[in-house]
Design a protein around this motif. Structure first.
Motif, PDB file in Angstrom:
ATOM      1  N   THR B  34      64.524  50.372  39.130  1.00 30.84           N
ATOM      2  CA  THR B  34      63.734  50.708  40.317  1.00 30.84           C
ATOM      3  C   THR B  34      62.440  49.901  40.332  1.00 30.84           C
ATOM      4  N   TRP B  35      62.169  49.263  41.432  1.00 33.61           N
ATOM      5  CA  TRP B  35      60.862  48.626  41.576  1.00 33.61           C
ATOM      6  C   TRP B  35      60.359  48.773  43.000  1.00 33.61           C
ATOM      7  N   SER B  36      59.058  48.877  43.096  1.00 30.19           N
ATOM      8  CA  SER B  36      58.422  49.101  44.392  1.00 30.19           C
ATOM      9  C   SER B  36      57.490  47.954  44.704  1.00 30.19           C
ATOM     10  N   LEU B  37      57.565  47.485  45.912  1.00 25.93           N
ATOM     11  CA  LEU B  37      56.693  46.392  46.356  1.00 25.93           C
ATOM     12  C   LEU B  37      55.589  46.987  47.216  1.00 25.93           C
ATOM     13  N   ARG B  38      54.358  46.840  46.740  1.00 25.86           N
ATOM     14  CA  ARG B  38      53.230  47.403  47.495  1.00 25.86           C
ATOM     15  C   ARG B  38      52.689  46.361  48.454  1.00 25.86           C
ATOM     16  N   GLU B  42      45.583  43.653  53.698  1.00 27.70           N
ATOM     17  CA  GLU B  42      45.482  43.040  55.025  1.00 27.70           C
ATOM     18  C   GLU B  42      46.880  42.931  55.636  1.00 27.70           C
ATOM     19  N   ASP B  43      46.924  43.136  56.938  1.00 28.15           N
ATOM     20  CA  ASP B  43      48.206  43.002  57.646  1.00 28.15           C
ATOM     21  C   ASP B  43      48.567  41.550  57.919  1.00 28.15           C
ATOM     22  N   GLU B 133      67.314  49.840  42.818  1.00 32.10           N
ATOM     23  CA  GLU B 133      66.625  50.448  43.958  1.00 32.10           C
ATOM     24  C   GLU B 133      65.300  49.735  44.193  1.00 32.10           C
ATOM     25  N   ARG B 134      65.034  49.429  45.448  1.00 36.14           N
ATOM     26  CA  ARG B 134      63.791  48.724  45.786  1.00 36.14           C
ATOM     27  C   ARG B 134      63.125  49.453  46.954  1.00 36.14           C
ATOM     28  N   LYS B 135      61.825  49.637  46.826  1.00 35.94           N
ATOM     29  CA  LYS B 135      61.099  50.356  47.881  1.00 35.94           C
ATOM     30  C   LYS B 135      59.897  49.537  48.326  1.00 35.94           C
ATOM     31  N   LEU B 136      59.509  49.738  49.582  1.00 35.05           N
ATOM     32  CA  LEU B 136      58.290  49.118  50.090  1.00 35.05           C
ATOM     33  C   LEU B 136      57.225  50.200  50.210  1.00 35.05           C
ATOM     34  N   LEU B 137      56.072  49.957  49.608  1.00 37.69           N
ATOM     35  CA  LEU B 137      54.995  50.944  49.630  1.00 37.69           C
ATOM     36  C   LEU B 137      53.852  50.468  50.509  1.00 37.69           C
ATOM     37  N   ALA B 138      53.196  51.410  51.162  1.00 32.35           N
ATOM     38  CA  ALA B 138      51.970  51.069  51.893  1.00 32.35           C
ATOM     39  C   ALA B 138      50.897  50.693  50.879  1.00 32.35           C
ATOM     40  N   ALA B 139      49.842  50.044  51.368  1.00 32.39           N
ATOM     41  CA  ALA B 139      48.795  49.541  50.464  1.00 32.39           C
ATOM     42  C   ALA B 139      48.161  50.655  49.639  1.00 32.39           C
ATOM     43  N   SER B 140      48.069  51.848  50.224  1.00 31.25           N
ATOM     44  CA  SER B 140      47.391  52.937  49.524  1.00 31.25           C
ATOM     45  C   SER B 140      48.371  53.888  48.841  1.00 31.25           C
TER      46      SER B 140
END
Lengths: 231, 300
Positions: B34-38, B42-43, B133-140
């Motif tokens: 499992t890894w998450s990409l934060r 900045e947008d 498993e891969r997730k996208l995280l918001a900056a916060s």
């Protein structure tokens, strides 16, 4: 005493003026027939390679030199660890390129000391300042291609105590071919390569950005000299 | 024979290089999967023109310090002032060179201004294959388990407009492990050079579809390389460096590096800084290419 001083001043003026009068050699493009004319034998030589050095142009006063040297001492130590890659075998690469074009090539085994050659007597456009004629008999050649690397290393401009540029890798030299019958350049190409580090440069002790630039400069310099010969 | 990549083929090759070249890893690609990409804070996505600073700076020359009768103190003040002025001038010169290089992006400004990190990273993440498993995280947002990946991509366009160059600064660390040293590297990916006659039209057609797709592919490939490299075992032998040549648009470039992998007209190399680069190989180096579908099985 006074006449001696006048004589010395006159001699100095003559030396300076004659220095100013000597024309810089302009590049001479290699003609398509220069290397493929019948049974001519072409020698290939290299002058002795320089040591890797640090140049700090503009740091002119004694204190400026001391300050600039101290400021760049880490880079200077690193420069001492760098090799010349395959520059020592560049004449073999040149020979291979010439053979591919059909020339009969003789590689001069020892470094060529151009300063030891006699001064040329002839004058005119594209006449070499040294006489290469003695090499004609010694090696049984009709033309000589010479690769000279004057200096290699890192350079950083200064205005007295203050650096005006980041350090950059550099390679300087020239390549030329002399017709030994006429002592005339049939090819003359100066080379000056400068490469900056990609991103920041100040990365002691290994200076990877500048080291990369150093090897880039070597590669670009080799291409600069080899490509016109291979055309 | 060189293999030309277009669209999905380039991306398959890019990801396959990661599979083929960096096969010796444990985490985060395999360990717990499992890894998450934060997302960056900045947008807006950073694009710039590729620039060379080889001509920056002045060659130097003697400088007279006007200290008058101020003594040693006056001299030091003069030297310090001179230093500040020169440093400021050097920075201005570099900025001017970068500004000039950035003009290459003018025709694409409308497309690039509309590109945002959430869209770019979502699509790039969808193209990656490492882990289970891969997730996208918001900056916060904080990551739950597994590995946290932070990415700061900066895209460049070559002055001939024929290639994109991504510099992706990546940090990877295990979630909850405050003591471990995070993996930090910049991964540079240079796209295959485009051969289209009207390359500007190629990038702009369909509201910049090709420009967006290439950016997403480069980002996906850089993330794959970083994630796999983070868990790769350290080399047992000292690295052997050589000068590697590659294409950056129509220009030939060089990098002192170790060769990590070479497949399908591309090379993954490790630079003197320890960073990874994925670059188009010179055409001549693919004398006997392995068919890409054989070399890179299973990539869709």
């Amino acid at each position: 005493m006074r006449s001696n001083l006048l004589l010395a001043l006159t001699a100095a003026a003559v030396v300076l003026l004659s220095g100013c009068a000597s024309k810089p050699q302009m590049p001479v493009e290699l003609t398509p027939t220069a290397l493929s004319s019948g049974s001519q034998r072409v020698g290939v030589a290299m002058t002795a390679l320089p040591k890797v050095e640090i140049n700090l142009p503009g740091a002119d006063c004694l204190l400026c030199i001391i300050a600039a040297s101290a400021m760049n001492s880490d880079l200077s130590k690193h420069a001492d660890t760098l090799g010349l890659e395959d520059l020592p075998t560049l004449k073999e690469r040149v020979a291979a390129v010439l053979r591919k074009k059909g020339a009969t090539v003789v590689v001069l085994p020892e470094p060529l000391d151009t300063k030891a050659l006699p001064d040329a007597t002839g004058e005119g456009d594209n006449i070499a300042s040294k006489s290469f004629a003695p090499l004609k008999e010694k090696y049984g050649i009709d033309k000589l291609v010479v690769i000279e690397i004057y200096s290699i290393g890192f350079e950083r401009g200064y205005a007295s105590y203050i650096p005006t540029s980041d350090p950059k890798a550099f390679l300087r030299g020239r390549g030329y071919m002399v017709n030994l019958a006429s002592n005339k350049y049939e090819w003359y190409l100066p080379m000056s390569v400068t490469k900056s580090a990609d991103g920041k440069w100040d990365e002691p002790t290994k200076f990877p950005g500048l080291t990369n630039a150093y090897y880039q400069a070597i590669e670009i310099g080799k291409d600069h000299l080899l490509k016109p010969l291979g055309k | 024979m060189a293999i030309a990549f277009t669209g999905g083929a380039w991306h398959r090759a890019a990801a396959g290089l990661a599979l083929a070249g960096l096969s010796c890893w444990t985490a985060p690609a395999q360990a717990d999967g499992t890894w998450s990409l934060r997302l960056p804070k900045e947008d807006a996505v950073a694009y710039r023109g590729v620039v060379s600073f080889d001509a920056a700076g002045t060659p130097g020359g003697a400088f007279q310090y006007p200290v008058g009768g101020a003594g040693a103190g006056g001299f030091i003040v003069a030297v310090l002032t001179h230093g500040l002025l020169v440093e400021s001038q050097k920075n201005r010169e570099k900025q001017a060179m970068q500004d000039a290089a950035d003009k290459v992006l003018s025709p694409y400004r409308a497309v690039l201004d509309g590109l945002r990190h959430p869209e770019l990273m979502r699509k790039a993440l969808d193209k990656t294959r490492s882990g289970t498993e891969r997730k996208l995280l918001a900056a916060s947002e904080s990551a739950g388990t597994g590995w946290l990946v932070e990415s700061q991509p900066v895209f460049g366009m070559t002055q001939d407009q024929r290639a994109l160059v991504l510099d992706n600064s990546v940090t990877i660390q295990r979630v909850g492990d405050a003591t471990g040293t995070p993996y930090q590297a910049t991964v540079r990916v240079v796209s295959q050079p485009r051969a289209e006659e009207d390359v500007q039209a190629f990038w702009k057609t369909g509201e910049g579809a090709a420009l967006k797709a290439e950016s997403i592919s480069l980002l996906a490939h850089s993330l794959e390389l970083a994630v796999r490299d983070a868990g790769a075992a350290a080399a047992s032998e000292p690295p052997t460096f050589k000068t590697v040549r590659y294409q950056e648009g129509t220009a030939e470039k060089m990098e002192r590096a170790q060769l990590v992998a070479h497949h399908c007209g591309r090379e993954v190399i490790r630079t003197l800084r320890g960073w990874l680069m994925s670059v188009p190989a010179p055409a001549a180096s693919d004398a006997a290419p392995e068919p890409c579908e054989t070399a890179l099985p299973g990539w869709k």
